[in-house]
Design a protein around this motif. Structure first.
Motif, mmCIF file in Angstrom:
data_model
loop_
_atom_site.group_PDB
_atom_site.id
_atom_site.type_symbol
_atom_site.label_atom_id
_atom_site.label_comp_id
_atom_site.label_asym_id
_atom_site.label_seq_id
_atom_site.Cartn_x
_atom_site.Cartn_y
_atom_site.Cartn_z
ATOM 1 N N TRP A 194 -34.809 -24.128 -17.453
ATOM 2 C CA TRP A 194 -34.143 -24.437 -18.716
ATOM 3 C C TRP A 194 -35.192 -24.657 -19.800
ATOM 4 N N ARG A 217 -39.869 -28.269 -18.271
ATOM 5 C CA ARG A 217 -40.502 -27.052 -18.788
ATOM 6 C C ARG A 217 -41.807 -26.746 -18.058
ATOM 7 N N ARG A 309 -38.453 -21.488 -21.288
ATOM 8 C CA ARG A 309 -37.837 -22.038 -20.086
ATOM 9 C C ARG A 309 -38.857 -22.401 -19.018
ATOM 10 N N GLU A 332 -27.140 -27.580 -20.763
ATOM 11 C CA GLU A 332 -28.041 -26.749 -21.553
ATOM 12 C C GLU A 332 -27.592 -26.762 -23.006
#
Length: 338
Positions: A194, A217, A309, A332
């Motif tokens: 994500w 991340r 992402r 998200e």
């Protein structure tokens, strides 16, 4: 008794771990439900103010003789917002999320009025704003929000969707709704990735001076990569603002937590909002950290601003770890336009 122990540790040159004493933040039930304080009752932390703002008697007062725009530094997609409000001098006060606007009720002679709204930005996440016209003063109290639409990313039964990275010395076990991290160091990394999201999870450190974290991340299959949201309920003396090693909710090696809002031996709820260059963290609903990465964009968080992402990971630093997690869920956020 806790203060006496803390004083003794201070005199002996030690720092105080997270003894079970009253902590800042929301009550346990409300924190576990995912509610977040947008106003801490004492400062304008977490807001950008254009115009006039003051904190008086636990209230945030906006506006006056000039138009005022108060904007959260955090962004949201679908969110419930609740607060007590009273407008004086006129009407036309608006609550705004992106292109969505809600008019606040007209001033009441009874004083503060409880207001609640659900705002939804399906195309692009946005900050929450209050727009106060010139000649109007808006008083706000108990201002909070509840991010909506979060979905579980941990089954509570097994490690499906997660993998232990090569070289890890930590032990990760799942069952009875909980994920247990013992020993260390090591990482348990998500298979999914994500960029912009709201992440919530419950965490309990089962001993003093535990040193763990949540990585966001990151780089696939790369241990320790990404921004680390620290887990360490330790402070100096009896002052929770004198955090040790960035403190729980701080962004390790970037920005420390403002204070420790969690206790060892108790379940605490961590919320992480990552949107573009900004990361905001709440512990038990209390806003403890805000970081905007102004560096040139890099492939990894260690090289520059990591905006694309990446997986999240449960990260352990020390050999004596005993930390539990549960209710790991995520929504998200729609990505900002280039």
């Amino acid at each position: 008794m806790v203060r006496l122990i803390a004083l003794w540790l201070t005199l002996c040159g030690f720092v105080c771990p997270g003894f079970a004493e009253e902590r800042p933040g929301l009550p346990a039930k409300e924190a576990a439900e995912g509610w977040l304080m947008l106003f801490d009752g004492t400062t304008t932390f977490g807001w950008t103010i254009q115009g006039k703002a003051a904190v008086k008697d636990g209230c945030l007062v906006l506006g006056g003789d000039q138009e005022t725009l108060a904007t959260t530094n955090a962004s949201f997609g679908r969110v419930a917002v609740a607060f007590d409000a009273h407008a004086q001098g006129g009407n036309g006060v608006r609550l705004v999320l992106g292109s969505r606007e809600e008019m606040l009720p007209a001033a009441s002679s009874k004083g503060l009025t409880r207001c609640a709204f659900v705002l939804d930005m399906a195309m692009q996440a946005a900050p929450i704003q209050f727009r106060v016209p010139a000649g109007t003063s808006l008083t706000l109290k108990d201002l909070r929000c509840l991010p909506l639409g979060l979905k579980p990313v941990f089954t509570g039964k097994d490690l499906a969707g997660w993998k232990e990275l090569s070289g890890s010395r930590a032990r990760f076990e799942a069952g009875d709704g909980e994920l247990h991290l013992r020993a260390g160091p090591g990482d348990l990394q998500s298979a999914e990735q994500w960029a912009d999201f709201v992440l919530q999870l419950d965490v309990k450190t089962r001993g003093p001076q535990m040193n763990a974290g949540v990585l966001i991340r990151g780089q696939p299959d790369q241990a320790g990569s990404g921004y680390e949201v620290q887990i360490r309920n330790q402070w100096q003396g009896d002052d929770r603002t004198r955090v040790v090693d960035y403190g729980t909710g701080g962004i390790h090696n970037r920005v420390p937590a403002r204070l420790i809002a969690a206790n060892d031996g108790e379940w605490s709820t961590m919320t992480v909002m990552a949107h573009g260059r900004t990361i905001v963290v709440w512990i038990n609903g209390y806003p403890v950290c805000e970081f905007t990465d102004t560096r040139v964009q890099g492939k990894t968080a260690s090289q520059g601003a990591k905006l694309d992402r990446g997986p999240i990971a449960i990260h352990g630093d020390d050999r004596n770890l005993d930390v539990s997690f549960r209710n790991i869920k995520l929504a998200e956020l729609p990505r900002p336009k280039p």
